[in-house]
Design a protein around this motif. Structure first.
Motif, PDB file in Angstrom:
ATOM      1  N   ALA A  13      38.938  34.588  47.671  1.00 13.82           N
ATOM      2  CA  ALA A  13      38.982  33.217  48.192  1.00 13.82           C
ATOM      3  C   ALA A  13      39.564  33.204  49.607  1.00 13.82           C
TER       4      ALA A  13
ATOM      5  N   ALA B  62      40.438  37.258  42.615  1.00 15.13           N
ATOM      6  CA  ALA B  62      39.907  35.951  42.986  1.00 15.13           C
ATOM      7  C   ALA B  62      40.665  35.368  44.170  1.00 15.13           C
ATOM      8  N   ILE B  63      41.971  35.511  44.185  1.00 13.13           N
ATOM      9  CA  ILE B  63      42.773  35.006  45.307  1.00 13.13           C
ATOM     10  C   ILE B  63      42.413  35.751  46.590  1.00 13.13           C
TER      11      ILE B  63
ATOM     12  N   SER C 142      38.745  31.357  37.362  1.00 13.70           N
ATOM     13  CA  SER C 142      40.026  31.895  36.892  1.00 13.70           C
ATOM     14  C   SER C 142      41.183  31.454  37.788  1.00 13.70           C
ATOM     15  N   LEU C 143      40.879  31.078  39.037  1.00 13.24           N
ATOM     16  CA  LEU C 143      41.922  30.553  39.919  1.00 13.24           C
ATOM     17  C   LEU C 143      42.507  29.254  39.378  1.00 13.24           C
TER      18      LEU C 143
ATOM     19  N   ARG D 200      42.396  37.396  38.418  1.00 17.85           N
ATOM     20  CA  ARG D 200      42.963  36.284  39.191  1.00 17.85           C
ATOM     21  C   ARG D 200      43.431  36.776  40.563  1.00 17.85           C
ATOM     22  N   THR D 201      44.036  37.944  40.602  1.00 17.64           N
ATOM     23  CA  THR D 201      44.466  38.511  41.875  1.00 17.64           C
ATOM     24  C   THR D 201      43.262  38.765  42.772  1.00 17.64           C
TER      25      THR D 201
END
Length: 134
Positions: free
Chosen positions: A99, A95-96, A82-83, A92-93
């Protein structure tokens, strides 16, 4: 080589990873997914991750990376995938955040004495060896 040809190997690699099983796990279902894939007990996977903490905390970045890259059974893509998309949203948030935490903990584990790097390599190598024996 076209863009579609280069995207296929990355996509198939991520799709071949075990699925996270959050309903069966304590945190994100990473250990439960790996255990089911390798046909071993979840406790043995958790124990391996716990023991890897002796190697400068190597299990932390490995677990975070697995959480980022492994999909849930009902998802079409992982948080890591999703990134790369243009969709915004909570996943996505998350995922960030995952990461960034993975990179920070991996660097923190690998730099001081190298034991963390050795532990991370041992965990990932052990998984690849056991997964290849099927």
């Amino acid at each position: 080589m076209t863009t579609n040809e280069t995207a296929t190997p990355k996509s198939s690699f991520l799709q071949d990873l075990p699925q996270r099983l959050p309903d069966e796990g304590m945190i994100a279902g990473v250990s439960a997914g790996i255990a089911r894939r390798l046909n071993v007990s979840t406790s043995s996977v958790r124990l391996a991750l716990l023991l890897s903490l002796l190697f400068a905390g190597a299990g932390v970045p490995v677990y975070l990376a697995a959480w980022l890259l492994m999909r849930e059974p009902n998802e079409t893509r992982s948080m890591g995938e999703s990134l790369l998309s243009t969709d915004a949203g909570e996943s996505r948030t998350m995922a960030i955040v995952l990461a960034a935490a993975t990179v920070i903990t991996a660097v923190g584990c690998a730099l001081p004495v190298g034991a963390g790097l050795l532990g991370m390599v041992a965990l990932v190598g052990g998984y690849l060896y056991l997964d290849g024996r099927k």
